[in-house]
Design a protein around this motif. Structure first.
Motif, short mmCIF file in Angstrom:
data_model
loop_
_atom_site.label_atom_id
_atom_site.label_comp_id
_atom_site.label_asym_id
_atom_site.label_seq_id
_atom_site.Cartn_x
_atom_site.Cartn_y
_atom_site.Cartn_z
N LEU A 98 0.83 -1.21 0.00
CA LEU A 98 0.00 0.00 0.00
C LEU A 98 0.86 1.26 0.00
O LEU A 98 0.54 2.24 -0.66
N LEU A 99 1.98 1.22 0.75
CA LEU A 99 2.87 2.40 0.80
C LEU A 99 3.43 2.70 -0.59
O LEU A 99 3.59 3.85 -0.96
N LYS A 100 3.72 1.63 -1.36
CA LYS A 100 4.21 1.85 -2.73
C LYS A 100 3.09 2.48 -3.58
O LYS A 100 3.34 3.38 -4.37
N ASP A 144 9.38 -7.31 6.31
CA ASP A 144 8.80 -8.17 7.34
C ASP A 144 8.36 -7.36 8.56
O ASP A 144 7.60 -7.84 9.38
N VAL A 145 8.88 -6.13 8.67
CA VAL A 145 8.40 -5.24 9.73
C VAL A 145 7.88 -3.97 9.07
O VAL A 145 8.24 -3.66 7.93
N VAL A 146 7.03 -3.26 9.79
CA VAL A 146 6.41 -2.10 9.18
C VAL A 146 6.34 -0.95 10.18
O VAL A 146 6.04 -1.16 11.36
N ASP A 147 6.73 0.25 9.75
CA ASP A 147 6.75 1.40 10.65
C ASP A 147 5.61 2.38 10.41
O ASP A 147 5.31 3.21 11.24
N GLU A 148 5.04 2.32 9.22
CA GLU A 148 3.99 3.30 8.87
C GLU A 148 3.01 2.65 7.90
O GLU A 148 3.21 1.52 7.47
N GLY A 149 1.97 3.37 7.57
CA GLY A 149 1.00 2.87 6.58
C GLY A 149 -0.19 2.15 7.20
O GLY A 149 -1.06 1.66 6.49
N GLY A 166 -0.78 3.91 14.91
CA GLY A 166 0.01 4.50 13.83
C GLY A 166 -0.56 5.77 13.23
O GLY A 166 0.05 6.36 12.35
N SER A 167 -1.76 6.18 13.68
CA SER A 167 -2.35 7.38 13.08
C SER A 167 -3.41 7.93 14.03
O SER A 167 -3.78 7.26 15.01
#
Lengths: 339, 261
Positions: A98-100, A144-149, A166-167
């Protein structure tokens, strides 16, 4: 960032309280496949390692949808009809996907159709103490880990969840039922999280050496590998449809029989198809299937457009989808082994 | 509205499935009658002519001398010719043995060795309409899809070119998130077959039999090798390829065998 924890048994209660935001969605079983679908009951959800047939992009950038209807006076997009949804159980690789798509559809000229669906969707990610499947390559791709989105992210640590907010929408969701969240995260909980992550890191069955692959891709432009792959590729388009970072679409007008009315719709297109690169005068920039595959794998494993990074999020869907075994793993292997 | 366009639907050898699809268009059929003059439609009306046509819609393949004469007359009388359904577009299931020779023998095995019937009917081996006349647009399908028919006819009536998806069945099959039958070892022709049907068979766990005819761009040699690897015999694979493949498949098979040699 705010981090909370939740007892395992409370997720059900929290899930239903999110109904105040919108429709409840998540990974459910459809016949032999798992899909992101509407979950009438919490028990419909498959909250365990595993992958859906299509990535979450299908809900934000649908495979086929009407953009607007028109008549001689005006056109109407009906964006207000796009429902609000909570999707619980989105994998880290899908969030990276989704971030892409966000970079493509939201930067510079935001796409109103994508933007409205993105705004109306609460993304609640989840990760487990095991990889999703044997063909996951997210570790190699750093996804494999995610910081945002995401709005909320749940780390399933067997007897409890750690929950990242996250938001501001995530914070609003927590406020729908604050009683099920706790903020007193002690050392044992953190240790459990670190231990679980370390254990999971050891369990990935597949990997790609991404330190060298982008350069090898660059040097392999004239490699005979592309023609060999082109001879094999069925040109069915499966890899692009299931890919979280594939975003190409075609736009078609549908003229009604009378009264000057019509509609315009979009559907997923695919650069593996010959027609995709066909231009006026019957010229085709990528006449051979091998050239089209080189373009696709160039985007996935070397760099995509202005963003300069590989677009592959390592979900492994192409590994399962391709009937003739052409996928990021086999292509990377073939390139790394060739000289 | 300006002068109404004159449209005729003409039927050759087939099951008349395309006329049925048109009849099933409900409120759109009434709309169609409002905006055009339908001067030929044998399943719906008894008064039918072939004269000064703007658009002629053809269903079925050509299998007799008299059909061929009618087809040529239609071409001469019509500005735009549209082939409806797999029979008119590619030859249909009745063309599955096209090019294999001994056609008269096969005909007489079914209809008897009596030359009287043969001479009276003047039959010929089933072929699609474009073997004899120029076709402007194709709507494949067995039967064709209502939506694709309405899209095409509306665009032609409004003087804009229609656009039907050139992608294979697999595309829509992926959209529907079906478990891939080919990957499960079934003899599925999805990658070789023209899409637009909504992958209706694979969505019901039935492998694609190719009834929408061959997709324009395919990799048949690769699917052939894959099916051999999966344990299907050459005879079985070819029989399936040919079932709905019509004239394009004759060409594709020839190219494939040359490539594999």
């Amino acid at each position: 960032m705010r981090v909370l924890w939740m007892e395992k048994g409370k997720l059900k209660e929290f899930f239903y309280s999110m109904k105040a935001f919108g429709e409840l969605w998540g990974p459910i079983q459809k016949g032999k496949t798992r899909i992101y679908g509407k979950a009438e009951n919490f028990s419909d959800l498959k909250l365990e390692p595993g992958r859906t047939a299509l990535p979450i992009k299908k809900l934000i950038h649908p495979s086929k949808f009407t953009m607007f209807k028109y008549d001689k006076q005006e056109y109407s997009t009906k964006l207000e009809n796009i429902p609000r949804r909570v999707i619980l159980g989105v994998s880290p690789c899908d969030i990276h996907g989704l971030l892409k798509l966000d970079e493509i559809f939201l930067e510079e000229e935001p796409d109103p159709y994508y933007e409205k669906r993105r705004d109306n969707t609460a993304i609640i990610g989840i990760s487990y103490c095991k990889p999703c499947c044997d063909s996951c390559i997210c570790q190699s791709m750093g996804t494999d880990v995610v910081d945002e989105g995401y709005d909320l992210f749940f780390s399933d640590l067997e007897d409890f969840y750690l929950v990242w907010v996250g938001s501001s929408l995530g914070d609003d969701l927590v406020r729908l039922n604050p009683a099920v969240f706790h903020d007193d995260i002690d050392r044992t909980k953190l240790e459990k999280f670190v231990e679980c992550k370390k254990e999971r890191d050891k369990l990935f069955a597949c990997s790609i050496d991404m330190d060298v692959l982008p350069d090898i891709m660059e040097l392999s432009y004239d490699s005979p590998i592309w023609d060999e792959l082109g001879d094999k590729c069925l040109e069915c388009g499966a890899c692009t449809m299931v890919c979280p970072s594939c975003n190409c679409y075609n736009v078609i007008d549908e003229v009604y029989l009378s009264e000057g009315k019509g509609k315009r719709f979009r559907y997923w297109d695919c650069c593996i198809f010959k027609e995709y690169s066909l231009v006026a005068g019957d010229h085709n920039f990528r006449e051979n299937r091998g050239e089209r595959l080189r373009l696709w794998y160039g985007h996935k494993l070397n760099s995509f457009g202005p963003y300069g990074r590989p677009a592959c999020v390592g979900c492994g869907r192409c590994v399962d989808a391709c009937p003739v075994d052409i996928n990021v793993l086999t292509v990377a292997r073939a390139l790394l082994e060739s000289k | 509205m300006l002068n109404k366009k004159r449209i005729g639907i003409y039927s050759f050898t087939g099951c008349s499935g395309e006329q049925l699809v048109i009849l099933e268009c409900g409120k759109y059929l009434l709309k169609l009658y409002e905006v055009v003059d339908i001067v030929g439609f044998p399943m719906a009306q008894s008064k039918n002519t072939i004269m000064d046509l703007d658009i002629a819609l053809l269903e079925g393949s050509i299998t007799t001398e008299s059909q061929l004469a009618e087809l040529k007359e239609i071409r001469d009388s019509a500005k735009t010719l549209v082939a409806l359904g797999t029979c008119a577009c590619y030859g249909g299931i009745q063309s599955m043995k096209l090019g294999e020779g001994d056609w008269k023998k096969r005909f007489q095995e079914v209809y008897g060795a009596d030359d009287k019937l043969y001479n009276k009917m003047k039959p010929m081996e089933s072929k699609p309409c474009n073997e004899f006349v120029t076709i402007d647009y194709y709507i494949p399908g067995c039967p064709m899809d209502k939506g694709q028919f309405l899209h095409t006819i509306s665009h032609i009536i409004n003087d804009t070119p229609p656009h039907l998806y050139p992608f294979p069945v697999c595309t829509e099959c992926k959209w529907k998130e079906n478990d891939c039958l080919l990957n499960r070892g079934e003899l599925c022709l999805g990658p070789l077959t023209r899409g637009g049907c909504g992958a209706v068979c694979p969505s019901h766990n039935i492998p694609c039999v190719g009834c929408w005819g061959p997709a324009e761009v395919t990799n048949m040699p690769s699917e052939y090798k894959l099916l051999l690897e999966k344990g299907y015999s050459q005879i079985e694979i070819f029989r399936n390829f040919r079932k709905f493949g019509g004239t394009p498949m004759v060409e594709k098979l020839k190219n494939m065998m040359e490539k594999l040699r």
